[in-house]
Structure formats: C-alpha cells, structure tokens
Motif scaffolding. Structure first.
Motif, short mmCIF file in Angstrom:
data_model
loop_
_atom_site.label_atom_id
_atom_site.label_comp_id
_atom_site.label_asym_id
_atom_site.label_seq_id
_atom_site.Cartn_x
_atom_site.Cartn_y
_atom_site.Cartn_z
N GLY A 183 -30.81 26.59 27.52
CA GLY A 183 -30.04 25.36 27.39
C GLY A 183 -29.67 24.77 28.75
O GLY A 183 -29.69 23.54 28.92
N GLY A 184 -29.32 25.64 29.71
CA GLY A 184 -28.97 25.15 31.04
C GLY A 184 -30.14 24.48 31.74
O GLY A 184 -30.02 23.40 32.32
N ILE A 185 -31.31 25.14 31.68
CA ILE A 185 -32.51 24.58 32.32
C ILE A 185 -32.91 23.26 31.67
O ILE A 185 -33.14 22.25 32.35
N SER A 186 -32.98 23.25 30.33
CA SER A 186 -33.38 22.01 29.65
C SER A 186 -32.36 20.91 29.85
O SER A 186 -32.72 19.74 30.06
N GLY A 187 -31.08 21.25 29.82
CA GLY A 187 -30.04 20.24 30.03
C GLY A 187 -30.09 19.64 31.42
O GLY A 187 -29.94 18.42 31.58
N GLY A 188 -30.33 20.47 32.43
CA GLY A 188 -30.42 19.96 33.80
C GLY A 188 -31.62 19.06 33.99
O GLY A 188 -31.52 18.00 34.63
N VAL A 189 -32.76 19.47 33.44
CA VAL A 189 -33.99 18.67 33.58
C VAL A 189 -33.84 17.32 32.87
O VAL A 189 -34.19 16.26 33.42
N ILE A 190 -33.32 17.35 31.64
CA ILE A 190 -33.15 16.10 30.89
C ILE A 190 -32.18 15.16 31.60
O ILE A 190 -32.42 13.95 31.69
N SER A 191 -31.08 15.71 32.12
CA SER A 191 -30.10 14.89 32.84
C SER A 191 -30.74 14.25 34.07
O SER A 191 -30.51 13.07 34.36
N LYS A 192 -31.54 15.02 34.78
CA LYS A 192 -32.18 14.50 35.99
C LYS A 192 -33.19 13.41 35.64
O LYS A 192 -33.26 12.37 36.32
N LEU A 193 -33.94 13.62 34.58
CA LEU A 193 -34.95 12.64 34.17
C LEU A 193 -34.33 11.33 33.68
O LEU A 193 -34.96 10.27 33.77
N THR A 194 -33.11 11.41 33.17
CA THR A 194 -32.43 10.21 32.66
C THR A 194 -31.49 9.59 33.68
O THR A 194 -30.64 8.76 33.34
N GLY A 195 -31.63 10.01 34.94
CA GLY A 195 -30.84 9.41 36.01
C GLY A 195 -29.50 10.05 36.26
O GLY A 195 -28.69 9.53 37.04
N GLY A 196 -29.21 11.19 35.62
CA GLY A 196 -27.94 11.87 35.81
C GLY A 196 -28.03 12.98 36.84
O GLY A 196 -29.00 13.11 37.59
N SER A 197 -26.99 13.82 36.87
CA SER A 197 -26.93 14.94 37.80
C SER A 197 -27.53 16.18 37.15
O SER A 197 -27.21 16.51 36.02
N PHE A 198 -28.38 16.88 37.90
CA PHE A 198 -28.97 18.11 37.37
C PHE A 198 -27.90 19.16 37.10
O PHE A 198 -27.92 19.83 36.07
N LEU A 199 -26.93 19.28 38.03
CA LEU A 199 -25.89 20.30 37.88
C LEU A 199 -25.01 20.01 36.67
O LEU A 199 -24.61 20.94 35.95
N GLN A 200 -24.69 18.74 36.46
CA GLN A 200 -23.87 18.40 35.29
C GLN A 200 -24.62 18.69 34.00
O GLN A 200 -24.06 19.22 33.04
N GLY A 201 -25.90 18.33 33.98
CA GLY A 201 -26.72 18.64 32.80
C GLY A 201 -26.86 20.13 32.60
O GLY A 201 -26.85 20.62 31.46
N LEU A 202 -26.97 20.88 33.70
CA LEU A 202 -27.05 22.34 33.62
C LEU A 202 -25.78 22.93 33.00
O LEU A 202 -25.84 23.80 32.13
N GLU A 203 -24.64 22.41 33.45
CA GLU A 203 -23.35 22.89 32.93
C GLU A 203 -23.21 22.61 31.43
O GLU A 203 -22.84 23.49 30.65
N GLU A 204 -23.51 21.36 31.05
CA GLU A 204 -23.39 20.98 29.64
C GLU A 204 -24.38 21.76 28.78
O GLU A 204 -24.03 22.28 27.72
#
Length: 372
Positions: A183-204
């Motif tokens: 979940g952390g890896i996929s969340g970080g990658v998706i967040s980065k691809l959508t213009g967000g922060s990788f670390l924030q997506g990783l956390e979520e």
C-alpha cells in the motif's frame, strides 16, 4: 521607543533655559533699582537726573513685563512638552500593539532585530509544540510504524506458525505487514503520478494498506476455517470490501479526531460505501485473474525447494515437533505470499486511482474554506 524620547533632553532643558533668562532679567531689574536709588541720592543742585531717573523707572517696568512674559513662556513650554509626550506615548503604544498583532499572524516576517532571545524553557516549549504539531499531522505514519513493529514481533515470536487464536493473530500480522509495504509503494507512486508528494502518498497508502491487511487477514482466516477451505468469490469480495471500507472509516475518524478536519456525516458515509464498492470489485476481479492466470515463479512459489516449499515444510515441522522456524525462512514465506497475491497487490495501483474519483468530481467541497 517614542519619537519624543529622541529629543527629550533638548525639550526638557528648554524651560530651564527660559527661567535662566528670567533670572538674568530679574538681576538686571534689581541693578536698575539700585541705580535709581543712587541717582535719587544725588543733589539736584549739583546735577539734575530727573530724566535719567524717569528713564530708569520706565526700563524697570519693562523688565518686570519681560519677567512675567518669560515665566508664562516657560509654563507654556512645560505644558506643551507634557501634552506632546502623552500623545506620543499613546501613539507609540498603538503602533507597538498593531505591530505585535501583525507579527502574531505573520511571525515569519518579523526581522531579526525585532526577535527577542527566548529562554531555554520557552525554546523547550516551542520544540514540544512543534513535535506535537508534526505528530498530529503525521499520525498515520506513527500508527503505521507501530503496527509494522508489532506485526514483525508477532511473526518472529510465533516463528511464522501458530494454531488456535494465535493463528488468527498471525494472519492479521502478515496481512498488516504486506499491506503496509504494498500500500505504501502504490500510494506513493500514484500520488507522484498525479502531481502530489510521494512521501505523503506513501504515508496514506501504508496506513490504509496496514489497516485493510489486518481486517482482511483476520476475516480471511475466519471465513476459510484457518485456511482449511478455499474462499468463495462472494466471501472474497466481502472481505475485500470490508477491509477497504474499514481502513477508510478509521482514516477519516482519525483525521477528524486528531487533526481536527471537518467532514459531514454524508461525506463520511459516502467514503465508506465508495471504498466498500471499490474493495469488493477489485477483490472479485483479482480473484478471477489469479484463477485464470496464476503467477508462478520457479524457486519462489513453484517447485520443490522453492521459498514456498521450504516455508510450508518448516511450518509442518514446527507444528509437529514444536520447533522454531528460522527468520530467513519466514522472510521467504512472506515473499512467496506476495507473489501468490500479486494480482491482489498489483490492483492497488488502479484501485488507488479510482479512489480519486470523489475529489475529481468535487462531490463534497472542502468545508475548511468556509471557516476562513
């Protein structure tokens, strides 16, 4: 500093200068009086000084007027200085108050010359407040770390094998660990691809994956009778839906209680129902994909001597002989389970993208803006 303070010495000395001049005029007046007395003593037969005496008396009257005038001027100057100082102090206080109010809102704009040196206690309190703010903002990361530590401890302590109630706990621990990683890896990658922060997506993503992994692991253990029967498609979809919905509700409640976010009841229910639908759908799709195109890799989850084979062999020996499974074998077993469920974990990427639909369509505007 009040403006008048810069010239205080000059203004305060002015009445004294005027009174000094008054004193000089008084001395001059006394000397004129003595001169008049001396002139009166001169015999008029010897010399007539009437005009001189008259002139001296007139000058004496003039000096008396000057003395009164100088005294009035000195009093007026003192009154003026007092009034100016009072007005200037009021103005300085109003300016200082407005300035502090401004810096309270925009502290980062305060110049270094305006900053007061803080005591060690104030610095300590500021540090604690900063840590508290960070913890409040990143509470999901803290909880995820705790969950992962506890999950690893359970897996290592049980040797990766357990029976009875501990078996359910072990299944939840493995679900939490794998869910947090994937979940952390996929969340970080998706967040980065959508213009967000990788670390924030990783956390979520790590937090949501850990929670859904705990729920899915526990329910899967119960519904499969401790792994003795295969799960039906309906049960698989139900577990996937409950896992995602539970993770979403816990996330929303945490943000409301800990971070103080605003969320309507309608939005909370919508999030839960939406996540249940996405989780159920993805679980059903991945179940069919896994049945149709199972991923088997020689040496990992396929063949004698593979990670899976070593894992299951040592698990049976552990249960039969009450021995411990090595940490290396435990890690291999977890790796084999990740490959077994690659369809489930791989679908986290499109599932995460689908989860942004609510934000894209703006079904529930950010209520925080209304409070500003």
């Amino acid at each position: 500093m009040a403006t008048i303070t810069l010239y205080a010495n000059r203004i305060n000395s002015l009445p004294e200068i005027i009174r000094t001049a008054k004193s000089s005029v008084s001395s001059y007046k006394e000397e004129l009086a003595q001169l008049i007395t001396g002139a009166l003593n001169v015999n008029s037969d010897v010399c007539s000084l009437e005009e001189t005496i008259s002139s001296l008396r007139s000058s004496t009257d003039t000096q008396e007027d000057k003395i009164d005038t100088l005294e009035d001027i000195a009093d007026d100057v003192e009154d003026y200085a007092d009034e100016v100082v009072e007005i200037d102090d009021d103005a300085a206080e109003a300016i200082s108050t407005s300035k502090e109010d401004f810096y309270d809102t925009y502290e980062y704009l305060r110049p270094e010359c305006e900053q007061e040196e803080k005591s060690w206690w104030e610095s300590f309190c500021d540090g604690v407040a900063s840590v508290g703010e960070w913890c409040k903002e990143h509470w999901k990361a803290i909880v995820t770390v705790v969950i992962v530590i506890v999950a690893v401890a359970i897996i290592v302590a049980t040797g990766g094998t357990a029976i009875g109630p501990m078996a359910a706990l072990l299944a939840m621990a493995k679900g939490a660990l794998i869910g947090a990683i994937v979940g952390g890896i996929s969340g970080g990658v998706i967040s980065k691809l959508t213009g967000g922060s990788f670390l924030q997506g990783l956390e979520e993503g790590a937090f949501g994956g850990a929670i859904s992994g705990i729920i899915a692991g526990g329910l899967g253990h119960v519904f499969s009778a401790a792994g003795s029967v295969d799960l039906s498609l309906g049960k698989t979809m139900l577990i996937g839906g409950i896992g995602d919905s539970g993770a979403t509700m816990i996330t929303d409640l945490g943000d409301i209680i800990i971070k103080g976010d605003h969320m309507s009841v309608g939005e909370f229910i919508f999030d839960a129902v939406f996540s249940f639908g996405v989780g159920s759908l993805s679980a059903g799709i991945t179940n069919k994909l896994a049945d149709r195109w199972p991923l088997k890799i020689e040496g990992i989850n396929k063949g004698r001597g593979s990670w899976r084979h070593v894992w299951r062999t040592q698990m049976r020996r552990s249960l039969n002989n009450n021995t411990r499974v090595s940490l290396k074998t435990i890690l291999k077993g977890l790796g084999a389970e990740v490959i077994d469920g690659v369809w489930d974990y791989g679908f986290e990427f499109p599932k995460g993208a689908i989860g942004n639909v609510k934000d894209w369509f703006g079904l529930f505007p950010d209520t925080d803006d209304d409070d500003d």
